[in-house]
Design a protein around this motif. Sequence first.
Motif, PDB file in Angstrom:
ATOM      1  N   ASN A   6      -4.873   0.221  11.108  1.00 57.59           N
ATOM      2  CA  ASN A   6      -5.317   1.214  12.083  1.00 57.59           C
ATOM      3  C   ASN A   6      -5.161   2.669  11.667  1.00 57.59           C
ATOM      4  N   HIS A  21       1.754   1.463  18.677  1.00 60.93           N
ATOM      5  CA  HIS A  21       0.694   0.471  18.910  1.00 60.93           C
ATOM      6  C   HIS A  21       1.027  -0.531  20.003  1.00 60.93           C
ATOM      7  N   CYS A  63       0.205  -2.215   5.997  1.00 56.49           N
ATOM      8  CA  CYS A  63      -0.241  -1.312   7.065  1.00 56.49           C
ATOM      9  C   CYS A  63       0.484   0.019   6.952  1.00 56.49           C
ATOM     10  N   CYS A 100      -1.181  -5.427  13.129  1.00 57.79           N
ATOM     11  CA  CYS A 100      -1.258  -5.743  14.560  1.00 57.79           C
ATOM     12  C   CYS A 100      -2.639  -5.447  15.112  1.00 57.79           C
ATOM     13  N   CYS A 155       4.397  -6.311   8.836  1.00 59.62           N
ATOM     14  CA  CYS A 155       3.512  -5.143   8.862  1.00 59.62           C
ATOM     15  C   CYS A 155       2.921  -4.871   7.477  1.00 59.62           C
TER      16      CYS A 155
HETATM   17  S1  SF4 Z   1       3.286  -0.811  11.070  1.00 59.79           S
HETATM   18 FE1  SF4 Z   1       1.157  -1.413  11.314  1.00 59.79          FE
HETATM   19  S2  SF4 Z   1       1.229  -3.579  11.749  1.00 59.79           S
HETATM   20 FE2  SF4 Z   1       3.271  -2.793  12.081  1.00 59.79          FE
HETATM   21  S3  SF4 Z   1       3.365  -2.341  14.252  1.00 59.79           S
HETATM   22 FE3  SF4 Z   1       2.808  -0.435  13.193  1.00 59.79          FE
HETATM   23  S4  SF4 Z   1       0.605  -0.425  13.175  1.00 59.79           S
HETATM   24 FE4  SF4 Z   1       1.222  -2.494  13.683  1.00 59.79          FE
END
Ligand code: SF4
Lengths: 199, 465
Positions: free
Chosen positions: B429, B130, B410, B347, B407
């Motif tokens: 996401n 990401h 997520c 994020c 995080c």
């Molecule tokens: S785990 Fe989720 S919040 Fe963390 S960097 Fe990856 S996508 Fe972003």
Amino acid sequence: MDKFVTHTGTAIPLRRSNVDTDQIIPAVYLKRVTKSGFEDGLFSAWRSDPEFVLNKPAYSGATILVAGPDFGTGSSREHAVWALQNYGFKVVLSSRFADIFRGNSQKAGLLTVILPQEAIEEIWQLVESEPQTSVTVDLDAKNVRIGSKIHAFQIDDYTRWRLMEGLDDIGLTMKKIDEVSAFEGKRADFKPKTLPALQ
Amino acid sequence: MSKTLAEKIWADHIVSSAANEPDLLYIDLHLIHEVTSPQAFDGLRLAGRPVRRPDLTIATEDHNVPTLNIDQPIADPVSKLQVDTLRANCKEFGVRLHSLGDSQQGIVHVVGPQLGITQPGMTIVCGDSHTSTHGAFGALAFGIGTSEVEHVLATQTLPLIRPKTMAINVEGTLKTGVTSKDIILAIIAKIGTGGGQGYVLEYRGSAIRALSMEGRMTVCNMSIEAGARAGLIAPDETTFAYVKDKPHAPQGADWDAALSYWKTLNSDADAVFDKEITINADDLEPFVTWGTNPGQGLPLNSNVPNPADITDAEERGAAERALTYMGLTAGTPLKSVAVDTIFLGSCTNGRIEDLRAAADILKGKKIADSVRLLVVPGSAKVRLQAEAEGLDKVFLDAGGEWRNAGCSMCLGMNPDQLKPQERAASTSNRNFEGRQGKGGRTHLVSPLVAAATAIRGTLSSPSDL
Ligand code: SF4
């Protein structure tokens, strides 16, 4: 990195598309700080199903994974490549790989071969009816041979040369390190620096 | 020759190039976190190499960290080992680290922009897919694997093959209640999870220009879900204003020099993209995913699709498997689907603007008795800002939980996980099988839909309240 020129082994048909890296190796396994031992987490959610293809004795010892399209999507975790390698896979065949996964596999020496979906379908059928069918993946000749069939594949010359020589990228870049220094000499002053830390 | 924005940034960072070889590209900023770095630092140690540019490298702890009781040692010994390993590596190699408890700790893609070290025209990488988030500033930013992390640590460069470019024009005006999250979910539903493969996406058009920086980050964040390694948006006054007051923004004469460079960062009027698609923003509705990949999404007032209607055999099979996993029946109105958990964070949507938008809806209301609401700010700084604005009170008064930054759910590497068959509306996401906990079922939504869903207990948009 070991050199890869040609590999002969048996193949496992993985009839699924969009196999993302969370399926290949779930996040709970990513807490390790080494590159080995990830085979226990490979496809872990599916491994509990006795019918899952990796659990079938007929395919034990297979070294070539034949996957559906869009293999390796999602997270950039290189642990997915290590898990496949730790399990014993040398090659993955698919009609389409996610970019980061393919890049990671090429760095780590796992060969990812792109074949048309019809060829994948053919290979699936062959190894489903005859799991012990021998498959040869020839990077030198750029083809996959199974039974009487030869499937040609494309790979860029640079990656092919690196894999066949077993060369690691850092060593190659180090040969150009003077050019890196020269580039740094010309970088704009306004580019941010992380040190010293400002809050 | 006229160039696209991605081509301009690429050209400005070529250290060396030769025929039939990847270009060697200079990397302006390398972001690091605990999950994908330990093996890379190990590699450096084995080869006796230093980190070439610690001053272009920054680390934070985000994936594993608990969001409760952060003043105590991390309870999970394996997570603790990984975080401790990062701390030891950063110390040994002289890399700046924002640890748990530090006011700048947080999700790596929230921290970079808030510090102002994410700026237009840069090349930015991180061992995290990401990283595309930073493209919102007109930077070329993409996720890399651990071998590449080691390569960047050692050389501050990467050998890369130049990607193709795709323009995604989003023209028109979003309706009230429709957000940047809905734009990107609609794009992914349209082009598919492999549609952006091999491309850098450039988001353009009036609907993109109208977005705040937070909104743009949400769009760029999910480029990877469309298969693209990077997505970017040309910088404009919105971008410059956002960067200007940040700690690491250029100062004085540097600011002027930076600004005049940044203003050149757009695709030339006659630049040719390898592919171009257009989306009408006027038509967009709040979106929700029904399946197990981010391309399996529909407007919220649709019904669960019937796999039998899908002609492509591969896609039909995937849809059948997805419905089984998700425990959904074809034809069910999505708005009648009851959820157990609402996750507001990540994020993608864990920034201050996202929390404000959700709090606006939750203010003075209660969440349904049947749900839990987890609010996890994207960074410690977002948390402090939200508390200064009283948003924490709004979430707590509504019956939600107010957590520390990370995080979190997520990806469920810390204790914040779904249980088997637990259903979540999540502002993150990825709705992959097991992503938020083994057997967990995820519907991706915007912060507005998350808040409305929390109140009603079934997938809802603010207009249903
Ligand atoms: S785990 Fe989720 S919040 Fe963390 S960097 Fe990856 S996508 Fe972003």
